[in-house]
Structure formats: C-alpha cells, structure tokens
Write a protein that holds these residues in place. Structure first.
Motif, PDB file in Angstrom:
ATOM      1  N   UNK A   1     -11.572   9.102  18.192  1.00 34.26           N
ATOM      2  CA  UNK A   1     -12.686   9.711  17.917  1.00 34.26           C
ATOM      3  C   UNK A   1     -12.628  10.148  16.285  1.00 34.26           C
ATOM      4  N   UNK A   2     -13.675   9.886  15.703  1.00 38.65           N
ATOM      5  CA  UNK A   2     -13.785  10.133  14.084  1.00 38.65           C
ATOM      6  C   UNK A   2     -13.258  11.521  13.966  1.00 38.65           C
ATOM      7  N   UNK A   3     -12.759  11.801  12.881  1.00 39.61           N
ATOM      8  CA  UNK A   3     -12.289  13.081  12.584  1.00 39.61           C
ATOM      9  C   UNK A   3     -13.557  13.463  11.618  1.00 39.61           C
ATOM     10  N   UNK A   4     -13.870  14.924  11.744  1.00 35.96           N
ATOM     11  CA  UNK A   4     -14.889  15.646  10.923  1.00 35.96           C
ATOM     12  C   UNK A   4     -14.716  15.084   9.410  1.00 35.96           C
ATOM     13  N   UNK A   5     -13.549  15.144   9.040  1.00 32.95           N
ATOM     14  CA  UNK A   5     -13.373  14.889   7.196  1.00 32.95           C
ATOM     15  C   UNK A   5     -12.253  13.531   7.625  1.00 32.95           C
TER      16      UNK A   5
ATOM     17  N   UNK B   1       0.917  -1.182   0.068  1.00 36.91           N
ATOM     18  CA  UNK B   1      -0.158   0.014  -0.173  1.00 36.91           C
ATOM     19  C   UNK B   1       0.825   1.254   0.107  1.00 36.91           C
ATOM     20  N   UNK B   2       0.431   2.107  -0.648  1.00 34.87           N
ATOM     21  CA  UNK B   2       1.113   3.700  -0.761  1.00 34.87           C
ATOM     22  C   UNK B   2       0.261   4.825  -0.450  1.00 34.87           C
ATOM     23  N   UNK B   3      -0.931   4.380   0.166  1.00 35.01           N
ATOM     24  CA  UNK B   3      -1.990   5.476   0.266  1.00 35.01           C
ATOM     25  C   UNK B   3      -2.620   4.932   1.579  1.00 35.01           C
ATOM     26  N   UNK B   4      -3.122   5.711   2.634  1.00 33.49           N
ATOM     27  CA  UNK B   4      -3.913   5.719   3.459  1.00 33.49           C
ATOM     28  C   UNK B   4      -4.920   7.042   3.634  1.00 33.49           C
ATOM     29  N   UNK B   5      -5.571   6.966   4.830  1.00 32.47           N
ATOM     30  CA  UNK B   5      -6.398   8.035   5.282  1.00 32.47           C
ATOM     31  C   UNK B   5      -6.338   8.084   6.503  1.00 32.47           C
ATOM     32  N   UNK B   6      -6.371   9.461   6.896  1.00 32.89           N
ATOM     33  CA  UNK B   6      -6.604   9.632   8.415  1.00 32.89           C
ATOM     34  C   UNK B   6      -7.862   9.933   8.854  1.00 32.89           C
ATOM     35  N   UNK B   7      -8.484   8.970   9.735  1.00 35.87           N
ATOM     36  CA  UNK B   7      -9.924   8.803  10.114  1.00 35.87           C
ATOM     37  C   UNK B   7     -10.153   9.266  11.442  1.00 35.87           C
ATOM     38  N   UNK B   8      -9.142   9.425  12.122  1.00 39.49           N
ATOM     39  CA  UNK B   8      -9.775   9.895  13.548  1.00 39.49           C
ATOM     40  C   UNK B   8      -8.441  10.396  14.338  1.00 39.49           C
ATOM     41  N   UNK B   9      -8.725  10.728  15.717  1.00 38.57           N
ATOM     42  CA  UNK B   9      -7.764  11.001  16.537  1.00 38.57           C
ATOM     43  C   UNK B   9      -7.897  10.290  17.961  1.00 38.57           C
ATOM     44  N   UNK B  10      -6.710  10.467  18.730  1.00 37.56           N
ATOM     45  CA  UNK B  10      -6.821   9.704  19.922  1.00 37.56           C
ATOM     46  C   UNK B  10      -5.672  10.298  21.063  1.00 37.56           C
ATOM     47  N   UNK B  11      -6.252  10.298  22.196  1.00 36.24           N
ATOM     48  CA  UNK B  11      -5.208  10.780  23.049  1.00 36.24           C
ATOM     49  C   UNK B  11      -5.959  10.420  24.613  1.00 36.24           C
ATOM     50  N   UNK B  12      -4.674  10.461  25.624  1.00 40.14           N
ATOM     51  CA  UNK B  12      -5.273  10.336  26.887  1.00 40.14           C
ATOM     52  C   UNK B  12      -5.295  11.529  27.805  1.00 40.14           C
ATOM     53  N   UNK B  13      -5.024  12.767  27.127  1.00 41.64           N
ATOM     54  CA  UNK B  13      -4.923  13.915  27.879  1.00 41.64           C
ATOM     55  C   UNK B  13      -3.726  14.215  28.904  1.00 41.64           C
ATOM     56  N   UNK B  14      -2.784  13.262  28.840  1.00 40.73           N
ATOM     57  CA  UNK B  14      -1.843  13.229  29.843  1.00 40.73           C
ATOM     58  C   UNK B  14      -0.507  13.104  29.079  1.00 40.73           C
ATOM     59  N   UNK B  15      -0.445  13.231  27.782  1.00 37.88           N
ATOM     60  CA  UNK B  15       0.803  13.203  26.958  1.00 37.88           C
ATOM     61  C   UNK B  15       0.863  12.488  25.836  1.00 37.88           C
ATOM     62  N   UNK B  16      -0.121  11.716  25.375  1.00 32.30           N
ATOM     63  CA  UNK B  16       0.007  11.076  24.118  1.00 32.30           C
ATOM     64  C   UNK B  16      -0.986  11.519  23.045  1.00 32.30           C
ATOM     65  N   UNK B  17      -0.822  11.992  21.946  1.00 30.29           N
ATOM     66  CA  UNK B  17      -1.609  12.447  20.897  1.00 30.29           C
ATOM     67  C   UNK B  17      -1.257  11.227  19.672  1.00 30.29           C
ATOM     68  N   UNK B  18      -2.396  10.917  19.170  1.00 26.48           N
ATOM     69  CA  UNK B  18      -1.970  10.020  17.898  1.00 26.48           C
ATOM     70  C   UNK B  18      -3.138  10.171  16.866  1.00 26.48           C
ATOM     71  N   UNK B  19      -3.012  10.043  15.432  1.00 21.28           N
ATOM     72  CA  UNK B  19      -3.944  10.043  14.570  1.00 21.28           C
ATOM     73  C   UNK B  19      -4.147   8.568  13.987  1.00 21.28           C
TER      74      UNK B  19
END
Length: 138
Positions: free
Chosen positions: A108-112, A49-67
């Motif tokens: 959480x799903x991204x708005x787009x 695969x050479x393409x993907x799609x960002x579909x959401x966000x995650x985090x713990x509110x204490x130091x980790x943020x991920x897409x």
C-alpha cells in the motif's frame, strides 16, 4: 565464497525517524537495511546510490511488516522483487519472508514519501548481533 549480500544500511537517524512514523507491529524490530542481491562474494561491487525514499508498506497480518523503498527512481530490484526494509517480525518469522509477503499481498502506498539516507554495504549472511539485527561489514 558467496555467503554475503549487497545492499544499503539505513542511516540510524532515519531509522529513528521512521520508527516514529511507522510504529512496529511485531515485537522483533529489524529496520536495518535494503537488500539489492543475495549470494554474492565479499568483493562484489557496491551500488552507488546513497538515497532512497520510503513509498509504502506491506504486511500479511500474521507476523511480517515491511516498508517499500524506491532507490534510483525504481522500486524493483534487478531480480524483479521489490526493494524493502523488513520492519518488524513476530516470533518464528524470518526477514527473508518479506519478499514472499510483498509478492503475495502486494503493498500500500504511504500517504507521504519519506526520503532516507542509505549506505552501500556488503553484509555477511546469517550473522546476528546481540540485538538480533544483521551486523554490517565493508
């Protein structure tokens, strides 16, 4: 030796675009790659695969943020965890913690949906560049 992981390098132009759409919450910006499988050899077969799609966000509110990312129409890796890009980290937090945060708190799903270009790569585990991101190797 199995000191590598296989996945995809995020295209630099898409990284720059996503950084404006999803501002980093924490001071250490990672925003580098999506992991497919850890503990592989340098000769492990590359994904196609050479393409993907960002579909959401995650985090713990204490130091980790991920897409959260969808690749090949799925957001689950073969091991059952979720495809993601560790986006930003607070001091003392590690990129691998994104897996636990997504598992514990969900996402959480991204708005787009945001298409991204990704390049299949083998990465050396444990190496860091001067910027703190993982260097890639083919």
């Amino acid at each position: 030796m199995a000191g590598h992981f296989v996945g995809w390098l995020l295209h630099p132009d898409d990284r720059a675009r996503l950084l404006t759409l999803f501002p980093p919450v924490y001071p250490r910006v990672v925003a580098h790659h999506v992991t497919l499988k850890a503990g592989v050899s340098a000769q492990f077969p590359l994904p196609r695969e050479t393409e993907g799609v960002v579909v959401g966000m995650a985090g713990d509110g204490r130091g980790v943020q991920a897409l959260v990312v969808e690749i090949g129409g799925a957001n689950r890796r073969p091991d059952g965890s979720i495809f993601h890009i560790t986006w930003s980290l607070a001091p003392g937090r590690k990129p691998v913690e994104s897996n636990d945060v997504i598992r514990q708190f969900g996402w959480t799903a991204a708005a787009q949906r945001h298409p991204i270009r990704i390049e299949p790569r083998i990465f050396a585990s444990g190496q860091r560049s001067a910027s703190g991101t993982l260097p890639s190797q083919k």
